[in-house]
Write a protein that holds these residues in place. Sequence first.
Motif, PDB file in Angstrom:
ATOM      1  N   ARG A 204      13.999 -86.146  -9.442  1.00  0.00           N
ATOM      2  CA  ARG A 204      13.232 -86.594 -10.614  1.00  0.00           C
ATOM      3  C   ARG A 204      11.772 -86.166 -10.507  1.00  0.00           C
ATOM      4  O   ARG A 204      11.159 -85.758 -11.503  1.00  0.00           O
TER       5      ARG A 204
ATOM      6  N   ASP B  16      11.546 -82.459 -11.265  1.00  0.00           N
ATOM      7  CA  ASP B  16      11.731 -82.233 -12.700  1.00  0.00           C
ATOM      8  C   ASP B  16      10.489 -82.656 -13.485  1.00  0.00           C
ATOM      9  O   ASP B  16      10.053 -81.954 -14.412  1.00  0.00           O
TER      10      ASP B  16
ATOM     11  N   TYR C  96       8.149 -80.243 -15.917  1.00  0.00           N
ATOM     12  CA  TYR C  96       7.870 -80.462 -17.338  1.00  0.00           C
ATOM     13  C   TYR C  96       6.388 -80.722 -17.592  1.00  0.00           C
ATOM     14  O   TYR C  96       5.856 -80.341 -18.641  1.00  0.00           O
TER      15      TYR C  96
ATOM     16  N   LEU D  47      23.910 -79.032 -17.786  1.00  0.00           N
ATOM     17  CA  LEU D  47      22.928 -80.112 -17.741  1.00  0.00           C
ATOM     18  C   LEU D  47      21.513 -79.589 -17.957  1.00  0.00           C
ATOM     19  O   LEU D  47      20.709 -80.202 -18.671  1.00  0.00           O
ATOM     20  N   ASP D  48      21.199 -78.449 -17.363  1.00  0.00           N
ATOM     21  CA  ASP D  48      19.865 -77.871 -17.522  1.00  0.00           C
ATOM     22  C   ASP D  48      19.579 -77.563 -18.991  1.00  0.00           C
ATOM     23  O   ASP D  48      18.485 -77.852 -19.503  1.00  0.00           O
TER      24      ASP D  48
ATOM     25  N   HIS E  85      19.058 -80.856 -21.031  1.00  0.00           N
ATOM     26  CA  HIS E  85      17.739 -81.445 -20.817  1.00  0.00           C
ATOM     27  C   HIS E  85      16.644 -80.627 -21.507  1.00  0.00           C
ATOM     28  O   HIS E  85      15.727 -81.181 -22.123  1.00  0.00           O
TER      29      HIS E  85
ATOM     30  N   ASN F   5      16.462 -81.345 -25.209  1.00  0.00           N
ATOM     31  CA  ASN F   5      16.250 -82.739 -25.619  1.00  0.00           C
ATOM     32  C   ASN F   5      17.342 -83.247 -26.559  1.00  0.00           C
ATOM     33  O   ASN F   5      17.052 -83.856 -27.598  1.00  0.00           O
TER      34      ASN F   5
ATOM     35  N   ASP G   1      21.965 -84.896 -10.002  1.00  0.00           N
ATOM     36  CA  ASP G   1      20.802 -85.082 -10.879  1.00  0.00           C
ATOM     37  C   ASP G   1      21.108 -86.216 -11.844  1.00  0.00           C
ATOM     38  O   ASP G   1      22.250 -86.678 -11.950  1.00  0.00           O
ATOM     39  N   ASP G   2      20.079 -86.643 -12.561  1.00  0.00           N
ATOM     40  CA  ASP G   2      20.293 -87.589 -13.649  1.00  0.00           C
ATOM     41  C   ASP G   2      21.102 -86.923 -14.752  1.00  0.00           C
ATOM     42  O   ASP G   2      20.864 -85.757 -15.099  1.00  0.00           O
TER      43      ASP G   2
ATOM     44  N   LEU H 215      22.770 -87.736 -18.830  1.00  0.00           N
ATOM     45  CA  LEU H 215      22.194 -88.151 -20.111  1.00  0.00           C
ATOM     46  C   LEU H 215      22.213 -89.667 -20.303  1.00  0.00           C
ATOM     47  O   LEU H 215      21.641 -90.170 -21.271  1.00  0.00           O
TER      48      LEU H 215
END
Length: 320
Positions: A140, A143, A147, A186-187, A190, A193, A236-237, A239
């Motif tokens: 996290r 990431d 961002y 997943l990438d 994310h 959005n 990873d996280d 959704l």
Amino acid sequence: MDQSGIVLLGPQRRPGLDKVVAGLQLDGPFATITAGWQEREVADSELQEHLGGRAVNLALWSRRQEILDRDPDFAAAHRARQAELSDMQELYQIGVSHTSRAITELREQTERSSRSREFALRDAEEVLRSLDRRHLERVRDIDAEFYDLTRPHEHPLIAAHRAEVAQVLAQTEAVVIAGGHVAELLDALHLFNVVPAGLDRLPIIAWSAGAMVLTERVVLFNDNAIRGPRPPEVYDDGLALLRDTVVLPSAHKRLHMNNTDRMSLLARRFAPALCVPLDPGARVDVPADGALPAGTPVIGTSGGLSCVVTAPPAEESIDG
């Protein structure tokens, strides 16, 4: 179908999506997400056929590739992040592997007192859970740094793609998410959005990697890897549209389901989340609150298959 419910399916090697859609009385239009197929993303004619030709592919993988091709600064930062995440995942896996082997060795100490052995096992399992927690926290952090550094919303090309994705979702009755490469899928999800863009307000049908990414944390697993069994690892996280759930596609093919010690550790390690095997033919209809419904097959803390008895799920909701 519940306005924003989720249908989890087993792998679609013999697709039955058309029957699922008909049973849910969904007429479309649909949005499809096949980013896990990578360069084959738009080779979706069979999927389109099952959806009656009423689907628009969001083409998230292709959109991401266009951004990486046309925005060198963003691409460089993306490569750097992926390299660091890869290193961290491999190092974390070493720690998980050693701890898992220690747990196996402790179980074999049958000549020791049962109480002492149980204490040692509990301590080792807590080390495993601690490794999972710390790894996810660091993912996290990386990431968030990425961002903060790249500020994707300020890149005109990324902003334009996000707007297009949101526009398609606004005109969609339901979303279908296929499997494939879970990290690539997943990438892309994310980056664009998709949850705030409207995914959380729509019915979803998903399988394989598509089901995995809907959870709060994505867990990778393969007891039948070429180099031998690999302990499950947090990646990873996700959704977070499914609550307290670890999704295990093709569980009987990829896990040693008859090894009750191994399955028991899996269930205890990720509790209070419940481990849901999704084998071919499986189907779980999850309501809008994201909690597994009663009757959902799960791997119990005894290492055998059981069912969710109550919702929301918790450790005591497993029978056996």
